[in-house]
Design a protein around this motif. Structure first.
Motif, PDB file in Angstrom:
ATOM      1  N   LEU A  81      52.430  37.939  42.268  1.00 15.73           N
ATOM      2  CA  LEU A  81      53.009  38.428  40.958  1.00 15.73           C
ATOM      3  C   LEU A  81      53.999  39.566  40.977  1.00 15.73           C
ATOM      4  N   HIS A  82      53.709  40.593  42.006  1.00 18.26           N
ATOM      5  CA  HIS A  82      54.623  41.600  42.016  1.00 18.26           C
ATOM      6  C   HIS A  82      55.881  41.345  42.578  1.00 18.26           C
ATOM      7  N   ARG A  83      56.074  40.449  43.882  1.00 19.33           N
ATOM      8  CA  ARG A  83      57.338  39.909  44.188  1.00 19.33           C
ATOM      9  C   ARG A  83      58.039  39.361  43.216  1.00 19.33           C
ATOM     10  N   HIS A  84      57.332  38.659  42.207  1.00 20.93           N
ATOM     11  CA  HIS A  84      58.600  38.194  41.091  1.00 20.93           C
ATOM     12  C   HIS A  84      58.501  38.917  39.943  1.00 20.93           C
ATOM     13  N   ARG A  85      58.077  40.194  39.862  1.00 21.16           N
ATOM     14  CA  ARG A  85      58.208  41.394  39.010  1.00 21.16           C
ATOM     15  C   ARG A  85      57.588  40.752  37.644  1.00 21.16           C
ATOM     16  N   GLU A  86      56.270  40.066  37.892  1.00 20.14           N
ATOM     17  CA  GLU A  86      55.464  39.469  36.664  1.00 20.14           C
ATOM     18  C   GLU A  86      54.313  40.243  36.480  1.00 20.14           C
ATOM     19  N   LEU A  87      53.878  41.437  37.279  1.00 20.82           N
ATOM     20  CA  LEU A  87      52.728  42.014  37.031  1.00 20.82           C
ATOM     21  C   LEU A  87      52.458  42.852  35.596  1.00 20.82           C
ATOM     22  N   ALA A  88      53.663  43.448  34.963  1.00 18.91           N
ATOM     23  CA  ALA A  88      53.564  44.107  33.844  1.00 18.91           C
ATOM     24  C   ALA A  88      53.127  43.299  32.559  1.00 18.91           C
ATOM     25  N   GLY A  89      53.468  41.954  32.484  1.00 15.69           N
ATOM     26  CA  GLY A  89      53.038  41.138  31.566  1.00 15.69           C
ATOM     27  C   GLY A  89      51.850  40.108  31.815  1.00 15.69           C
ATOM     28  N   CYS A  90      51.132  40.374  32.621  1.00 14.97           N
ATOM     29  CA  CYS A  90      50.051  39.563  33.299  1.00 14.97           C
ATOM     30  C   CYS A  90      48.790  40.256  33.494  1.00 14.97           C
ATOM     31  N   ALA A  91      47.964  39.645  32.798  1.00 12.97           N
ATOM     32  CA  ALA A  91      46.301  40.181  32.967  1.00 12.97           C
ATOM     33  C   ALA A  91      45.934  39.422  33.963  1.00 12.97           C
ATOM     34  N   LEU A  92      45.576  39.609  35.103  1.00 13.21           N
ATOM     35  CA  LEU A  92      44.909  38.929  36.135  1.00 13.21           C
ATOM     36  C   LEU A  92      43.305  38.839  36.028  1.00 13.21           C
ATOM     37  N   SER A  93      42.632  37.903  36.378  1.00 10.76           N
ATOM     38  CA  SER A  93      41.374  37.727  36.306  1.00 10.76           C
ATOM     39  C   SER A  93      40.861  37.164  37.826  1.00 10.76           C
ATOM     40  N   VAL A  94      39.760  37.461  38.160  1.00 11.51           N
ATOM     41  CA  VAL A  94      39.095  37.287  39.408  1.00 11.51           C
ATOM     42  C   VAL A  94      37.630  36.747  39.238  1.00 11.51           C
ATOM     43  N   VAL A  95      37.055  35.603  39.811  1.00 12.89           N
ATOM     44  CA  VAL A  95      35.644  35.459  40.353  1.00 12.89           C
ATOM     45  C   VAL A  95      35.508  35.370  41.633  1.00 12.89           C
ATOM     46  N   PRO A  96      34.937  36.553  42.248  1.00  9.06           N
ATOM     47  CA  PRO A  96      34.642  36.637  43.746  1.00  9.06           C
ATOM     48  C   PRO A  96      33.744  35.578  44.337  1.00  9.06           C
ATOM     49  N   VAL A  97      34.314  34.797  45.057  1.00  3.47           N
ATOM     50  CA  VAL A  97      33.571  33.862  45.896  1.00  3.47           C
ATOM     51  C   VAL A  97      34.334  33.770  47.439  1.00  3.47           C
ATOM     52  N   GLY A  98      33.161  34.125  48.365  1.00  5.44           N
ATOM     53  CA  GLY A  98      33.732  34.265  49.714  1.00  5.44           C
ATOM     54  C   GLY A  98      32.985  35.396  50.281  1.00  5.44           C
ATOM     55  N   GLY A  99      33.438  35.553  51.526  1.00  4.68           N
ATOM     56  CA  GLY A  99      32.915  36.558  52.388  1.00  4.68           C
ATOM     57  C   GLY A  99      33.162  38.011  52.318  1.00  4.68           C
ATOM     58  N   VAL A 100      34.496  38.249  51.638  1.00  3.50           N
ATOM     59  CA  VAL A 100      34.971  39.866  51.534  1.00  3.50           C
ATOM     60  C   VAL A 100      35.037  39.778  50.147  1.00  3.50           C
ATOM     61  N   MET A 101      34.101  40.828  49.528  1.00  6.39           N
ATOM     62  CA  MET A 101      34.318  41.056  48.036  1.00  6.39           C
ATOM     63  C   MET A 101      34.195  42.774  47.862  1.00  6.39           C
ATOM     64  N   SER A 102      34.347  43.506  48.806  1.00  6.69           N
ATOM     65  CA  SER A 102      34.182  45.014  48.464  1.00  6.69           C
ATOM     66  C   SER A 102      35.097  45.623  47.503  1.00  6.69           C
ATOM     67  N   LEU A 103      36.266  44.967  47.790  1.00  4.24           N
ATOM     68  CA  LEU A 103      37.222  45.486  46.872  1.00  4.24           C
ATOM     69  C   LEU A 103      37.347  45.018  45.427  1.00  4.24           C
ATOM     70  N   ALA A 104      36.901  43.894  45.170  1.00  2.00           N
ATOM     71  CA  ALA A 104      36.782  43.473  43.685  1.00  2.00           C
ATOM     72  C   ALA A 104      35.510  44.245  43.226  1.00  2.00           C
ATOM     73  N   ARG A 105      34.483  44.464  44.116  1.00  2.21           N
ATOM     74  CA  ARG A 105      33.379  45.348  43.375  1.00  2.21           C
ATOM     75  C   ARG A 105      33.838  46.678  43.019  1.00  2.21           C
ATOM     76  N   SER A 106      34.787  47.328  44.153  1.00  3.35           N
ATOM     77  CA  SER A 106      35.093  48.586  43.802  1.00  3.35           C
ATOM     78  C   SER A 106      36.005  48.645  42.694  1.00  3.35           C
ATOM     79  N   LEU A 107      36.629  47.686  42.066  1.00  5.02           N
ATOM     80  CA  LEU A 107      37.549  47.590  40.975  1.00  5.02           C
ATOM     81  C   LEU A 107      36.723  47.250  39.673  1.00  5.02           C
ATOM     82  N   GLY A 108      35.493  47.129  39.896  1.00  9.05           N
ATOM     83  CA  GLY A 108      34.750  46.957  38.740  1.00  9.05           C
ATOM     84  C   GLY A 108      34.325  45.549  38.234  1.00  9.05           C
ATOM     85  N   VAL A 109      34.787  44.660  39.040  1.00  6.33           N
ATOM     86  CA  VAL A 109      34.445  43.099  38.869  1.00  6.33           C
ATOM     87  C   VAL A 109      33.023  42.844  39.265  1.00  6.33           C
TER      88      VAL A 109
END
Length: 293
Positions: A81-109
């Motif tokens: 989204l950053h590469r296409h300069r679309e972050l400003a008008g886009c709210a992203l959501s994530v459902v953490p599934v997998g082995g590495v989730m510490s970043l999502a947790r630190s962001l409040g998800v």
């Protein structure tokens, strides 16, 4: 790429399910699909690789993107989204599934599948700072020089270097295979990075030198601080008594010197001789539970 559509309601979602998530925890993926499909008009995409993942995001139209996957899938989505300069008008959501989730947790998800999926439907957008480097790479969380190891993982999480289906380190397997195929005396391109150790680096924060090449350092870390500001910590090499860390805050951080590698979120990059990171305040939005915002 398989797609499943449900009847649209007031809000349209594009749920992109990372293939690694499907292989590592298909039950959590199923639960996420059930919760998300019940709350909004939803299209579910099942990309088989990075190219299909990118196409799904690019063709989302007015739908709000939801990534079902681990930290690496989240970073991939933000990078695209950053590469296409679309972050400003886009709210992203994530459902953490997998082995590495510490970043999502630190962001409040929430890392629980049901709680995270409900947050997608009932949560609020939280604008977050983003660090962007001079090669257009992004950092959501923090970076470190040198990286602790080629592929560190948090406690209880799977290393990036492990195959999610077997749990065995594929990197060592590939290295062993290359060694058997390359004649003795010829260098192999698949080699491990240098061991962490003292480095001679110049670290500048907003144009002011925090440490110069004449002072060996053990580590440099940069993390989001107050709004629009990065917090920088440099640990000099101690001789005898432990040396106090050097601290600074600023919007621009430049590191230069001998070739160095760095870990940004989950990925190790380099070697490079110089790199500059700039903080972009509120550059991207992430859906989090209302209590977290």
């Amino acid at each position: 790429m398989a797609e499943v559509a449900t009847s649209p309601t007031s809000e349209q979602l594009l749920v992109v399910i990372d293939p690694i998530a499907r292989r590592t925890d298909n039950e959590s993926v199923r639960i996420a699909k059930d919760v998300l499909s019940g709350g909004a008009g939803t299209k579910v995409c099942l990309p088989e690789g990075p190219e299909e993942f990118a196409r799904a995001l690019a063709r989302r139209g007015s739908r709000r993107p939801v990534v079902v996957g681990d930290d690496r899938a989240l970073i991939r989505a933000v990078s695209l989204l950053h590469r296409h300069r679309e972050l400003a008008g886009c709210a992203l959501s994530v459902v953490p599934v997998g082995g590495v989730m510490s970043l999502a947790r630190s962001l409040g998800v929430p890392t629980g599948t049901v709680a995270a999926a409900r947050a997608v439907l009932d949560g609020v957008e939280r604008r977050m700072d983003l660090m962007v480097d001079d090669s257009d790479g992004v950092v959501l969380g923090a970076l470190r020089i040198p990286p602790l190891s080629p592929f560190p993982a948090a406690e209880g999480e799977m290393s990036q270097a492990e195959d999610p289906e077997t749990g065995r380190p594929w990197l060592r397997t590939c290295q062993s295979l290359v060694r058997t195929l390359v004649p003795a005396g010829r260098p192999s391109r698949l080699t491990a990075g240098p061991e962490p150790g003292p480095s001679r680096l110049r670290v500048e924060v907003d144009g002011e030198t925090l440490v110069d090449l004449n002072q060996p350092v053990e580590a440099v870390s940069v993390a989001p601080g107050p709004a629009g500001i990065a917090s920088v910590e440099v640990r000099p090499v101690s001789v005898g008594a432990e040396a106090s860390p050097l601290l600074a805050q600023g919007r621009t951080v430049t590191v230069s010197g001998a070739h160095f590698r760095y870990r940004a979120d989950t990925a190790v990059s380099g070697p490079v001789r110089t790199r500059t990171w700039r903080v972009r305040e509120g550059a991207w939005g992430l859906t989090v539970p209302a209590a977290v915002s």
